[in-house]
Design an enzyme around this catalytic site. Sequence first.
Site, short mmCIF file in Angstrom:
data_model
loop_
_atom_site.label_atom_id
_atom_site.label_comp_id
_atom_site.label_asym_id
_atom_site.label_seq_id
_atom_site.Cartn_x
_atom_site.Cartn_y
_atom_site.Cartn_z
N LYS A 1 -46.54 -74.42 -96.27
CA LYS A 1 -47.53 -73.89 -97.22
C LYS A 1 -48.90 -73.99 -96.57
O LYS A 1 -49.11 -74.82 -95.69
CB LYS A 1 -47.53 -74.73 -98.50
N ASP B 1 -49.85 -66.40 -102.53
CA ASP B 1 -49.77 -67.42 -103.59
C ASP B 1 -51.02 -67.18 -104.43
O ASP B 1 -51.60 -66.09 -104.37
CB ASP B 1 -49.72 -68.83 -102.99
#
Length: 444
Positions: free
Chosen positions: A126, A166
């Site tokens: 991430k 995201d």
Amino acid sequence: MSYVDEVLEKVRAKNASEPEFLQAVEEVLNSLRPVIDANEEMYRKEALLERLCEPERQFKFRVPWVDDNGQVQVNTGYRVQFNSAIGPYKGGLRLHPSVNTGIIKFLGFEQIFKNSLTGLPIGGGKGGSDFDPKGKSDREVMAFCQSFMTELYRYIGADTDVPAGDIGTGAREIGYLYGQYKRIRGVYEGVLTGKGLSYGGSLARKEATGYGLLYMTKEMLKSNGIDIAGKTACVSGSGNVAIYAIEKAHELGAKVITCSDSTGWVYDPEGIDVALLKEVKEVNRARLTEYAAKRPSAEYHEGRGVWSVKCDIALPCATQNELLIDDAKQLVANGCTAVCEGANMPTTLDATKYLQDNGVYFVPGKAANAGGVATSALEMSQNSERLSWTFEEVDSKLQQIMINIFHNLDEAAKKYGLPGDYVSGANIAGFEKVVDAMLAQGVC
Ligand code: NDP
Ligand code: 2IT
């Protein structure tokens, strides 16, 4: 002391300033107890849990860019490459002022198990930045993205680490990031997913997380003898996940009566008008006040409050820790049947426990929102074979993946004597494949 408790103590001491990361680790390790306890000696000797909780590597870098007034701005960029046991690192980039190391680590840690649950060969990672795209001009967003990629490109690649969207990172940002990667590296490869359809993106990726959430919700309800058609749902958020969750819920015959953003929420008893919501959020990048102004049946409220509305199904699709214990109590008091998480870790640990203890079916984000990353992996496959599949082809694979995830986690929960505990089921099912690969690959 049990091995799980030993590791939890170490992880708490080492990451004391990262509450979201600790929350994610506590949920996972606590629910893995039956599996770990059965193999305690071997896992302790292998330091398996210590390795699982320590990212393989993490990068933090300066992102300078020039705003429209000629002023230099400086943000911080992050990429955490958490676990590559089952495939190249895969996970989104979050652009939001709240981003810090702990938030990126919690998201990367969750991603390990989520990606494993998809059944596809992708590891966990991430990244992101504390940059806020809200209110910025397109040129400013491009300047930021180009600067961010000028650092990030060193660490990523189609076979090593493949970022995606995201919060705050949508089609526009992915386009600017892709252009800069291509320019620096001089290669045209599937280094990002969520790309535009004209340059290697996959049909149905935009819809995938929200649609996948509803495929999961439908399957879970069906296995408990409940038909989703005719049910009322409350959704939070009004971004990528929320919009396509609402769209699919309506297609399946449910009615969504709320949505929200970071300033307020809408109650629309006639059902959210998805076309209008898309216009307000995807085209105009405006606030929900604009939705309410154009929709006579809608009420707008400042602040938070979505979970106070009576519903059968609650679908939190905004951000972490947005469904608190008092919200859980309210949902239960209002007769809510199911909570399925579209966002990552939107429900606090005490709220999750309260919901489960009170008989609410609860599907955690790492299972319920896995449709997004699963379809990203399908985008990677298409890029590798230099082909594009039809919408129907991708969508039917997505449906099958979500159905498989549900049955895998349901079976895992039953196997360990925890029927209906979908949190434990998801963590155990996700963990089993990763741990097998880690042990097979030796100490690394
Ligand atoms: P978007 O940026 O498209 O939308 C986010 C939505 O949540 C917006 O409505 C935003 O409101 C709201 N929101 C964000 N932060 C906060 C906050 N701190 N408080 C209140 N509201 C907030 O993001 P996505 O829809 O892509 O992501 C939503 C969630 O889903 C995140 O948890 C993400 O990690 C998760 N997720 C996303 C996937 C994807 O494919 N995009 C895949 C799997 C999970 P505002 O615009 O006012 O900020
Ligand atoms: O949280 C997530 O799974 C995402 N933001 C999507 C990640 C991806 O690589 O598609």
